[in-house]
Design a protein around this motif. Structure first.
Motif, PDB file in Angstrom:
ATOM      1  N   ALA A 142      12.955  13.879  -8.504  1.00  0.00           N
ATOM      2  CA  ALA A 142      11.656  13.582  -9.115  1.00  0.00           C
ATOM      3  C   ALA A 142      11.713  12.406 -10.078  1.00  0.00           C
ATOM      4  N   VAL A 143      12.919  12.088 -10.585  1.00  0.00           N
ATOM      5  CA  VAL A 143      13.048  10.999 -11.567  1.00  0.00           C
ATOM      6  C   VAL A 143      13.986   9.918 -11.045  1.00  0.00           C
ATOM      7  N   SER A 144      14.170   9.849  -9.728  1.00  0.00           N
ATOM      8  CA  SER A 144      15.148   8.924  -9.159  1.00  0.00           C
ATOM      9  C   SER A 144      14.798   7.467  -9.407  1.00  0.00           C
ATOM     10  N   GLY A 145      13.518   7.180  -9.670  1.00  0.00           N
ATOM     11  CA  GLY A 145      13.128   5.805  -9.967  1.00  0.00           C
ATOM     12  C   GLY A 145      13.434   5.394 -11.389  1.00  0.00           C
ATOM     13  N   PHE A 164      29.190  14.649  -6.529  1.00  0.00           N
ATOM     14  CA  PHE A 164      28.137  13.950  -7.257  1.00  0.00           C
ATOM     15  C   PHE A 164      27.260  13.118  -6.332  1.00  0.00           C
ATOM     16  N   LEU A 165      27.856  12.425  -5.368  1.00  0.00           N
ATOM     17  CA  LEU A 165      27.060  11.550  -4.505  1.00  0.00           C
ATOM     18  C   LEU A 165      26.185  12.330  -3.536  1.00  0.00           C
ATOM     19  N   PHE A 166      26.703  13.407  -2.969  1.00  0.00           N
ATOM     20  CA  PHE A 166      25.973  14.113  -1.921  1.00  0.00           C
ATOM     21  C   PHE A 166      25.181  15.305  -2.441  1.00  0.00           C
ATOM     22  N   THR A 167      25.810  16.136  -3.278  1.00  0.00           N
ATOM     23  CA  THR A 167      25.145  17.364  -3.709  1.00  0.00           C
ATOM     24  C   THR A 167      24.175  17.100  -4.853  1.00  0.00           C
ATOM     25  N   ILE A 168      24.599  16.355  -5.870  1.00  0.00           N
ATOM     26  CA  ILE A 168      23.802  16.212  -7.085  1.00  0.00           C
ATOM     27  C   ILE A 168      22.776  15.084  -6.958  1.00  0.00           C
ATOM     28  N   PHE A 169      23.225  13.865  -6.689  1.00  0.00           N
ATOM     29  CA  PHE A 169      22.272  12.746  -6.597  1.00  0.00           C
ATOM     30  C   PHE A 169      21.617  12.664  -5.227  1.00  0.00           C
ATOM     31  N   GLY A 170      22.297  13.122  -4.196  1.00  0.00           N
ATOM     32  CA  GLY A 170      21.704  13.166  -2.865  1.00  0.00           C
ATOM     33  C   GLY A 170      21.950  11.903  -2.061  1.00  0.00           C
ATOM     34  N   VAL A 171      21.945  12.062  -0.752  1.00  0.00           N
ATOM     35  CA  VAL A 171      22.248  10.964   0.164  1.00  0.00           C
ATOM     36  C   VAL A 171      21.222   9.845   0.041  1.00  0.00           C
ATOM     37  N   GLU A 172      19.953  10.191  -0.013  1.00  0.00           N
ATOM     38  CA  GLU A 172      18.900   9.172  -0.030  1.00  0.00           C
ATOM     39  C   GLU A 172      19.032   8.254  -1.239  1.00  0.00           C
ATOM     40  N   PHE A 173      19.253   8.835  -2.414  1.00  0.00           N
ATOM     41  CA  PHE A 173      19.360   8.022  -3.620  1.00  0.00           C
ATOM     42  C   PHE A 173      20.679   7.251  -3.667  1.00  0.00           C
ATOM     43  N   PHE A 205      22.929   6.450  -1.260  1.00  0.00           N
ATOM     44  CA  PHE A 205      23.329   5.522  -0.198  1.00  0.00           C
ATOM     45  C   PHE A 205      22.190   4.666   0.340  1.00  0.00           C
ATOM     46  N   GLU A 206      20.953   5.045   0.062  1.00  0.00           N
ATOM     47  CA  GLU A 206      19.838   4.214   0.508  1.00  0.00           C
ATOM     48  C   GLU A 206      19.262   3.410  -0.648  1.00  0.00           C
ATOM     49  N   ALA A 207      18.961   4.085  -1.745  1.00  0.00           N
ATOM     50  CA  ALA A 207      18.408   3.366  -2.902  1.00  0.00           C
ATOM     51  C   ALA A 207      19.465   2.529  -3.612  1.00  0.00           C
ATOM     52  N   MET A 208      20.650   3.106  -3.821  1.00  0.00           N
ATOM     53  CA  MET A 208      21.699   2.427  -4.582  1.00  0.00           C
ATOM     54  C   MET A 208      22.713   1.678  -3.709  1.00  0.00           C
ATOM     55  N   GLN A 209      22.641   1.858  -2.398  1.00  0.00           N
ATOM     56  CA  GLN A 209      23.490   1.121  -1.453  1.00  0.00           C
ATOM     57  C   GLN A 209      24.996   1.273  -1.735  1.00  0.00           C
ATOM     58  N   LEU A 210      25.408   2.482  -2.123  1.00  0.00           N
ATOM     59  CA  LEU A 210      26.817   2.701  -2.428  1.00  0.00           C
ATOM     60  C   LEU A 210      27.699   2.675  -1.181  1.00  0.00           C
ATOM     61  N   GLY A 211      27.104   2.919  -0.026  1.00  0.00           N
ATOM     62  CA  GLY A 211      27.888   2.920   1.199  1.00  0.00           C
ATOM     63  C   GLY A 211      28.556   1.578   1.452  1.00  0.00           C
ATOM     64  N   VAL A 212      27.824   0.505   1.239  1.00  0.00           N
ATOM     65  CA  VAL A 212      28.367  -0.838   1.453  1.00  0.00           C
ATOM     66  C   VAL A 212      29.492  -1.119   0.464  1.00  0.00           C
ATOM     67  N   ILE A 213      29.265  -0.758  -0.800  1.00  0.00           N
ATOM     68  CA  ILE A 213      30.263  -1.005  -1.842  1.00  0.00           C
ATOM     69  C   ILE A 213      31.533  -0.207  -1.558  1.00  0.00           C
TER      70      ILE A 213
END
Length: 504
Positions: A202-205, A263-272, A274-282
């Motif tokens: 709800a506050v990901s932005g 933290f990446l998958f359970t807490i912040f979630g995949v969408e935020f 790896f899609e919003a923050m683009q951590l997959g590329v990094i």
């Protein structure tokens, strides 16, 4: 009724045993207590893993306070597997520890060694079991502070500098993690991981949430020793006592990889993440760099413990590469390699401990002709090396097979090529040891001749644990039903999928 309390017993048993070691004030009694506690902890982890695989995630409310108001221990397939790894490695290396520790550590400090060891075990198990974000930091400090002490006990004076370097960088990493947790709490008002997972979307932005994820990722990657945040690891592994190198190499970075997943998958979630923050590329970029830089530097090492330390940096790259693919197959590959690398590298460090016990060195030039003088020890090392390379019939092959398949299915075939190319680098540094041990003659000088007359295998209490882990690496290369089965269940859970939907 012990079964409902298994999650807290996993942590409390070694925690209570640590001060008892101090009161015993006897190295032999402290060792016996630590062995008993480690095997009890391993039994608890086996029971927890069985319960989770049969009935789904477990929740334990400390003090009867319901989460999120109270602290929760939450066990699912992922952390049940990590608990199994940490406690299992501990149970196997401790029989090895008795003779090794007596040789490498002053007798008046042995009971203190086992005290610090139990605190380190407590911290690693606590990080893995807790469902409270602030508890992660508390247990992280317990494991880190005790790790610094364990490393500093090495006979080489450089062990103190290695521990100090680890302390500085580890403190920076822990501070980043604490800041990240604090920022997430500031935005959501909760520290419970499950509650955070519900409130953060709800506050990901919010810019604060983005900064929180950034701090947590950097802090965890420093603890994970992901390139280029790896500078503490080579000296820490190289100059620590043999049993400490084996234990930390097989467990500490694996717990950090678990934290990254959590933290990446359970807490912040995949969408935020790896899609919003683009951590997959990094993460994929850093993982590939780690795979090649770690292996290339390992090739030029004369200290074989440092060689394995740089190899670990490369192997961490494989784990993170699987994570960065953000797919069931990719996560399965990463989690399987987390498991397989723990048993392979733990066994190889124990084999080096046997060598150090007999010749007092792990320098490459001192290992000439050792294949004929310590055949079983060197055989264990070589089989472990084949696992690092990824030769078929070893556990390492399974990891890399799933990683290549995941890369191909994701449509990024260059990554599959890079995995295979980096594996060839492992052939070079493993072959350097094989060449010296098997194809170079035993030294002719008088001191070497005297050693040749008396040299033999290390005691069975040291050799057997090494072969248990190396044997396990062969077994899990032939039968993947356990390792891949649990990893796939964990991967599907992290992605919010039903295991039945994706097949076996």
């Amino acid at each position: 009724m012990i079964a409902p309390h298994l999650p807290i017993l996993q942590v409390v048993i070694p925690l209570l045993a640590a001060p008892i070691c101090v009161l015993l004030h006897s190295g032999r009694l402290a060792w016996l207590l630590t062995v008993a506690v480690s095997w009890v902890s391993f039994a608890v982890s086996v029971l927890l893993l069985g319960q989770v695989m049969d009935g789904g995630p477990l929740s334990y409310e400390l003090g009867g306070w319901a989460p999120p108001w109270g602290i929760e221990y939450r066990i699912d397939a992922l952390n049940a597997l990590v608990l199994f790894i940490v406690s299992g490695i501990s149970a196997i290396v401790l029989p090895f520890a008795r003779a090794s520790v007596e040789r490498e550590i002053e007798s008046e400090r042995v009971y203190l060694f086992y005290t610090a060891y139990l605190l380190c075990l407590t911290g690693l198990l606590g990080i893995t079991a807790t469902g409270d974000a602030f508890n992660v930091f508390v247990f992280l400090e317990i494991s880190s502070l005790s790790s610094y002490a364990l490393i500093s006990l090495g006979r080489d004076r450089r062990a103190l500098m290695a521990a100090y370097q680890y302390l500085i960088l580890g403190t920076i990493g822990a501070t980043f993690i604490l800041i990240g947790i604090g920022l997430a709490y500031m935005v959501t008002g909760t520290l419970n991981m499950a509650d955070l997972a519900e409130r953060l979307p709800a506050v990901s932005g919010n810019r604060t949430v983005q900064v929180s994820l950034a701090f947590l990722t950097v802090g965890i990657c420093l603890k994970l020793a992901l390139f280029p945040l790896h500078l503490w690891l080579p000296n820490a592994y190289a100059y620590a006592p043999s049993v400490v190198s084996a234990f930390l190499a097989a467990t500490a970075t694996k717990v950090s990889a678990y934290l990254l997943l959590r933290f990446l998958f359970t807490i912040f979630g995949v969408e935020f993440s790896f899609e919003a923050m683009q951590l997959g590329v990094i993460l994929s970029t850093l993982a590939v760099l780690a795979m090649f830089v770690g292996s290339l530097v390992a090739i030029f090492q004369e200290d074989v413990k440092r060689m394995l330390a740089y190899s670990s940096i490369a192997q961490i790259g494989y784990i993170v590469l699987g994570i960065s693919l953000v797919s069931v197959d990719g996560l399965t590959a990463g989690i399987v390699h987390l498991f397989n690398h723990a048993i392979i590298k733990g066994g190889m460090f124990l084999a080096l401990g046997c060598i150090f016990f007999r010749i007092g060195s792990v320098q490459l030039h001192d290992m000439r002709g050792l294949g004929r003088r310590m055949p079983y020890t060197m055989a264990a090392f070589v089989v472990g090396g084949l696992g690092l390379i990824g030769v078929p019939l070893t556990a390492g092959f399974i990891s890399k097979w799933y990683l290549v398949v995941a890369a191909l299915e994701a449509g990024v075939w260059p990554l599959a090529v890079l995995v295979l190319a980096s594996s060839l680098l492992a052939v070079i540094y493993v072959w350097r040891v094989v060449e010296v041990a098997y194809f170079q003659p035993v030294p002719d000088d008088k001191a070497a001749a005297k050693d040749k007359a008396t040299l033999g295998e290390a005691p069975l209490s040291m050799l057997l644990p090494a072969w248990v882990l190396i044997g396990a690496s062969i077994y899990f290369g032939l039968d993947t039903s356990f390792s891949v089965g649990v990893a796939r269940a964990a991967a599907s859970s992290l992605l919010g999928l039903d295991l039945a939907e994706i097949g076996s």
